[in-house]
Scaffold this active site. Structure first.
Site, short mmCIF file in Angstrom:
data_model
loop_
_atom_site.label_atom_id
_atom_site.label_comp_id
_atom_site.label_asym_id
_atom_site.label_seq_id
_atom_site.Cartn_x
_atom_site.Cartn_y
_atom_site.Cartn_z
CG MET A 1 -6.85 -1.28 -41.13
SD MET A 1 -8.40 -1.18 -42.02
CE MET A 1 -8.43 -2.76 -42.83
CD GLU B 1 7.01 -12.40 -38.40
OE1 GLU B 1 6.46 -12.63 -37.30
OE2 GLU B 1 8.07 -11.77 -38.50
CG HIS C 1 0.38 -6.20 -39.75
ND1 HIS C 1 -0.50 -7.24 -39.52
CD2 HIS C 1 -0.29 -5.33 -40.55
CE1 HIS C 1 -1.65 -6.99 -40.13
NE2 HIS C 1 -1.55 -5.85 -40.78
N GLY D 1 3.23 -2.06 -46.80
CA GLY D 1 3.56 -3.33 -47.44
C GLY D 1 3.28 -3.31 -48.94
CG ASP E 1 -2.55 -3.75 -48.96
OD1 ASP E 1 -3.73 -4.00 -49.15
OD2 ASP E 1 -1.89 -4.27 -48.03
NE ARG F 1 -10.92 -7.68 -45.73
CZ ARG F 1 -10.45 -6.44 -45.90
NH1 ARG F 1 -9.22 -6.25 -46.34
NH2 ARG F 1 -11.20 -5.39 -45.62
P1 AMP Z 1 -3.66 -3.81 -42.91
O1 AMP Z 1 -3.64 -4.01 -41.43
O2 AMP Z 1 -4.12 -5.00 -43.67
O3 AMP Z 1 -4.33 -2.52 -43.32
O4 AMP Z 1 -2.15 -3.63 -43.33
C1 AMP Z 1 -1.30 -2.71 -42.72
C2 AMP Z 1 0.00 -2.66 -43.46
O5 AMP Z 1 0.60 -3.96 -43.47
C3 AMP Z 1 -0.16 -2.24 -44.94
O6 AMP Z 1 0.93 -1.41 -45.30
C4 AMP Z 1 -0.09 -3.57 -45.64
O7 AMP Z 1 0.37 -3.46 -46.98
C5 AMP Z 1 0.89 -4.33 -44.79
N1 AMP Z 1 0.76 -5.78 -44.97
C6 AMP Z 1 -0.39 -6.50 -44.89
N2 AMP Z 1 -0.14 -7.80 -45.18
C7 AMP Z 1 1.18 -7.89 -45.44
C8 AMP Z 1 2.05 -8.97 -45.81
N3 AMP Z 1 1.60 -10.22 -45.97
N4 AMP Z 1 3.36 -8.69 -45.99
C9 AMP Z 1 3.84 -7.42 -45.84
N5 AMP Z 1 3.07 -6.37 -45.49
C10 AMP Z 1 1.77 -6.60 -45.30
#
Ligand code: AMP
Length: 279
Positions: free
Chosen positions: A30, A35, A37, A147, A150, A187
């Site tokens: 999103m 780091e 991502h 990741g 989640d 967030r």
């Molecule tokens: P998001 O942008 O928050 O929807 O996350 C996109 C992807 O990045 C999802 O697969 C998350 O699980 C992963 N992700 C978010 N935060 C982390 C983190 N701290 N370490 C590893 N992967 C992450």
């Protein structure tokens, strides 16, 4: 690095890659990249030839009173980070390209998505499975990396890929943390200085729980109570803390190597999640 904004152009690109015999690795996000991502990008590079990152703040996974409008966005910064990490394509569709105004088809998982975040955020996982299925049909990846941060989302998506026969290899990337242990999250930007300091209680409590488990304490009730106490003492407000099977998502009373403990807690208005596995 290319920026692609339409589904048709994304599919045409993907078909070209496949014709040349190369594999597409996909990291859906999103945006407001960090780091965590980018570690998924590295992981995708080790498994595939051409790397696609999508940036799409998906409205259907936010509840009516959640932070869709406030969700942090900075495309220029994300673009530079992706280019610096060797990403080949950023897929950056506008909402209108992803959802027709009379969109009426959904992908829904009915078992693994019911508790934890599924209980606190009704319709969240329906939004996630639907958008990821749509992104898969646009990007046509061979490999997709998500990741462990989640963890429930990962299990739900793995089930979707299995049950709906997506020809995609799923990979789970490790949680990347700040120096003090707080799990990286877009967030985290919402946190006040004081809440940012206090929020480290989540990861500290989970690390402490894992140490106690490795020392032989396996009673979920005892271990989870300690996590809740540590977080509330630091000023957090619990949403949930649960020990669940990593296969079925059912609550467990006795911790084993095949389960994980997941937490969601508010610091200020910000809802943070984290988890720890024991394998
Ligand atoms: P998001 O942008 O928050 O929807 O996350 C996109 C992807 O990045 C999802 O697969 C998350 O699980 C992963 N992700 C978010 N935060 C982390 C983190 N701290 N370490 C590893 N992967 C992450």
């Amino acid at each position: 690095m290319q920026i692609i904004r339409s589904i048709e152009a994304m599919q045409a690109f993907a078909k070209g890659v496949k014709q040349s015999g190369e594999r597409i690795g996909f990291v859906p996000t999103m945006g407001f990249l960090h780091e965590g991502h980018l570690s998924l990008v590295d992981r995708a590079k080790s498994e595939a030839d051409v790397i696609v990152v999508s940036i799409f703040v998906n409205p259907t996974q936010f509840g009516p009173n959640e932070d869709l409008d406030a969700y942090p966005r900075d495309f220029a910064r994300d673009e530079a980070l992706c280019a610096g990490r060797g990403v080949d394509v950023v897929f950056y569709p506008p909402v209108e390209a992803m959802y027709f105004s009379d969109h009426s088809c959904w992908v829904e998982e009915f078992t693994l998505s019911q508790n934890l975040c599924g209980a606190s955020r009704p319709s969240h996982f329906r939004g996630v499975t639907t958008v990821v299925a749509k992104l898969f049909n646009a990007v046509l990846p061979d490999v997709a990396v998500f990741g462990q941060k989640d963890a429930q989302q990962y299990l739900v998506l793995e089930r979707m890929v299995r049950d709906l026969n997506f020809p995609i290899k799923m990979i789970r990337g490790e949680i990347v943390r700040e120096a003090d242990g707080l799990a990286m999250s877009s967030r985290n930007k919402y946190l006040s200085e004081k809440d940012r300091q206090a929020a480290v209680a989540i990861s500290q409590a989970l690390f402490q729980l894992k140490r106690r488990f490795l020392d032989g304490e396996t009673a979920a009730a005892i271990l989870l109570k300690a996590v809740e106490e540590a977080i509330t003492t630091a000023g957090g407000r619990m949403d949930y803390v649960e020990a669940v099977s990593a296969e079925t998502m059912q609550s467990v009373e006795t911790l084993t190597e095949n389960c994980f403990v997941a937490v969601a807690a508010f610091f200020g208005q910000t809802r943070l999640i984290d988890n720890v596995f024991f394998d």
